[in-house]
Structures are given as C-alpha cells and as structure tokens.
Design an enzyme around this catalytic site. Structure first.
Site, PDB file in Angstrom:
ATOM      1  N   HIS A   5       0.999  -1.301  -0.132  1.00 51.59           N
ATOM      2  CA  HIS A   5       0.170  -0.098   0.039  1.00 51.59           C
ATOM      3  C   HIS A   5       0.873   1.110   0.031  1.00 51.59           C
ATOM      4  CE1 HIS A   5      -2.916  -2.795   2.429  1.00 51.59           C
ATOM      5  NE2 HIS A   5      -3.588  -2.369   1.128  1.00 51.59           N
ATOM      6  N   LYS A  44     -17.413  -6.669   7.657  1.00 51.16           N
ATOM      7  CA  LYS A  44     -16.162  -7.500   8.067  1.00 51.16           C
ATOM      8  C   LYS A  44     -15.972  -7.230   9.440  1.00 51.16           C
ATOM      9  CE  LYS A  44     -13.724  -7.395   3.396  1.00 51.16           C
ATOM     10  NZ  LYS A  44     -12.438  -6.868   2.989  1.00 51.16           N
ATOM     11  N   ARG A  47      -2.020  -6.261  -8.332  1.00 52.68           N
ATOM     12  CA  ARG A  47      -1.208  -7.332  -7.970  1.00 52.68           C
ATOM     13  C   ARG A  47      -1.067  -8.132  -9.109  1.00 52.68           C
ATOM     14  NH1 ARG A  47      -3.079  -7.640  -2.119  1.00 52.68           N
ATOM     15  NH2 ARG A  47      -5.087  -7.324  -3.225  1.00 52.68           N
ATOM     16  N   SER A  97      -2.775  -7.716   3.189  1.00 49.47           N
ATOM     17  CA  SER A  97      -3.152  -7.385   4.487  1.00 49.47           C
ATOM     18  C   SER A  97      -3.246  -8.731   5.205  1.00 49.47           C
ATOM     19  CB  SER A  97      -4.369  -6.330   5.009  1.00 49.47           C
ATOM     20  OG  SER A  97      -3.795  -5.194   4.312  1.00 49.47           O
TER      21      SER A  97
HETATM   22  P1  ADP Z   1      -6.062  -5.887   0.860  1.00 52.97           P
HETATM   23  O1  ADP Z   1      -6.469  -6.665   2.019  1.00 52.97           O
HETATM   24  O2  ADP Z   1      -5.970  -6.911  -0.395  1.00 52.97           O
HETATM   25  O3  ADP Z   1      -4.425  -5.579   1.148  1.00 52.97           O
HETATM   26  P2  ADP Z   1      -7.153  -3.377   0.636  1.00 52.97           P
HETATM   27  O4  ADP Z   1      -8.619  -3.071   0.464  1.00 52.97           O
HETATM   28  O5  ADP Z   1      -6.405  -2.904   1.882  1.00 52.97           O
HETATM   29  O6  ADP Z   1      -7.016  -4.991   0.176  1.00 52.97           O
HETATM   30  O7  ADP Z   1      -6.183  -2.752  -0.689  1.00 52.97           O
HETATM   31  C1  ADP Z   1      -6.485  -1.574  -1.228  1.00 52.97           C
HETATM   32  C2  ADP Z   1      -6.141  -1.412  -2.546  1.00 52.97           C
HETATM   33  O8  ADP Z   1      -4.688  -1.768  -2.512  1.00 52.97           O
HETATM   34  C3  ADP Z   1      -6.472  -2.493  -3.361  1.00 52.97           C
HETATM   35  O9  ADP Z   1      -6.632  -1.750  -4.756  1.00 52.97           O
HETATM   36  C4  ADP Z   1      -5.337  -3.374  -3.876  1.00 52.97           C
HETATM   37  O10 ADP Z   1      -5.357  -4.263  -4.836  1.00 52.97           O
HETATM   38  C5  ADP Z   1      -4.253  -2.819  -3.379  1.00 52.97           C
HETATM   39  N1  ADP Z   1      -3.413  -3.471  -2.823  1.00 52.97           N
HETATM   40  C6  ADP Z   1      -3.111  -4.068  -2.040  1.00 52.97           C
HETATM   41  N2  ADP Z   1      -1.813  -4.762  -1.526  1.00 52.97           N
HETATM   42  C7  ADP Z   1      -1.131  -4.184  -2.575  1.00 52.97           C
HETATM   43  C8  ADP Z   1       0.204  -4.479  -3.149  1.00 52.97           C
HETATM   44  N3  ADP Z   1       1.205  -5.338  -2.327  1.00 52.97           N
HETATM   45  N4  ADP Z   1       0.594  -3.763  -4.122  1.00 52.97           N
HETATM   46  C9  ADP Z   1      -0.058  -3.209  -5.109  1.00 52.97           C
HETATM   47  N5  ADP Z   1      -1.290  -2.823  -4.702  1.00 52.97           N
HETATM   48  C10 ADP Z   1      -1.996  -3.413  -3.320  1.00 52.97           C
END
Ligand code: ADP
Length: 163
Positions: A17, A41, A90, A128
């Site tokens: 992130h 959730k 990703r 996450s």
């Molecule tokens: P997650 O639980 O999958 O990390 P989030 O809702 O917190 O999901 O993610 C928010 C956004 O950040 C989404 O568009 C997700 O695809 C993106 N994201 C999460 N992890 C990564 C990563 N490692 N690299 C790039 N984008 C990411």
C-alpha cells in the site's frame, strides 16, 4: 491537475500500500487515502486505529491526507468531488473484481475515473491478509510492514509475539 482518492481496508497498511501511496502522491496534486468502514467484515484494527497508522506512515508526504468513509464509494467520491480513484493491481486475480468495481463506480459516479497502478514486483505477493496470518502464527513480518506497524500488530495479537 486531479485530486485523487485511494480507498481500501488497510487492515493493516502494508509496504505494498505504501508503495502505491508514494507513487500516486507524485502523480496527483492531492491524494486522500481513505479507510473503508465495512460493517460486514470484522477487522483486526478499528477504523480509528487504521487511520492513525496511515497518518504515521504518510507523515512525510505533504500532499497526502487520511480520511475514512462508510457506504458506497461512488457516493463518497461524488460528495467530495474526487476526480480519480486509485487502485492497486497485484495479479490477474485482482483484475476481474477491480474491473467490475471500476465500471460500476463509473456508472454511479461518471465524473470520476479509476486509475490502476501496478504493484512493484517486490510487493506482488503482499496483502493485509498475509500479514495478519503470518503475525498470528508468530512469524516475522518485518519485510512486509514498517517497524511501527509491526509493533502495533504484535501488540494487538499478544501474547504470541516471537522472542
Ligand atoms: P488487501 O486486504 O488485499 O491488502 P485493501 O482493500 O487494503 O486490500 O487494498 C486496497 C487497494 O490496494 C486495492 O486496490 C489492492 O489491490 C491494493 N493493494 C493491496 N496490496 C497491494 C500490493 N502489495 N501492491 C499493490 N497494490 C496493493
């Protein structure tokens, strides 16, 4: 130039992130990172905790602010006049859901566009969920999140922090 919003659960914020936040903050005039309060959730961290962790990791980015929202992303985007929604991609597994969401949001909020930033390769595997699972079993998460976030995750999951 556009005002962008990067919505997500950020439960907790990871290096993946943070990489997207840094890169988006260089492209757009202002970037709001916004924590989704999803009542369906049961998150590890409360919305306030997630907002505070994001504030800590974005401290040095002057054009980034942190917010939270509940309800429909399209309504939040319209009400706040954001022109761009940032999402991270990703792998191909992210694509189908993200495409559907971007198209739905464009119908509901036609003035905003979704912009996808592809993950930096070193974070392609990182989510996450992975971080929470590794930490829950006492594994080392120092490669996945900044130290100050790791401390808060272990504090939350205590007493199984590794020695
Ligand atoms: P997650 O639980 O999958 O990390 P989030 O809702 O917190 O999901 O993610 C928010 C956004 O950040 C989404 O568009 C997700 O695809 C993106 N994201 C999460 N992890 C990564 C990563 N490692 N690299 C790039 N984008 C990411």
């Amino acid at each position: 130039m556009a005002n962008a919003v990067y919505p997500g659960s950020f439960d907790p914020v990871t290096n993946g992130h943070i990489d997207i936040i840094h890169r988006a903050s260089r492209i757009f005039d202002s970037l709001t990172v916004s924590v989704l309060n999803n009542k369906a959730k049961s998150p590890l961290f409360s919305v306030d905790e997630r907002v505070n962790m994001l504030k800590d990791v974005c401290r040095d980015l002057p054009n980034v602010r942190i917010d939270s929202f509940s309800g429909l992303l399209a309504d939040y985007v319209t009400e706040n006049g954001y022109e761009v929604v940032i999402r991270g991609l990703r792998a191909i597994t992210d694509f189908e859901y993200e495409l559907q969401m971007a198209q739905t949001n464009r119908k509901l909020s036609p003035k905003a566009d979704t912009v996808f930033l592809t993950t930096s390769l070193e974070y392609a595997y990182l989510s996450s969920t992975t971080v929470r699972e590794v930490a829950a079993f006492g594994g080392d998460i120092s490669l996945f999140v900044p130290d100050l976030i790791a401390d808060r995750i272990y504090a939350k999951l205590r007493p199984i922090k590794p020695e």
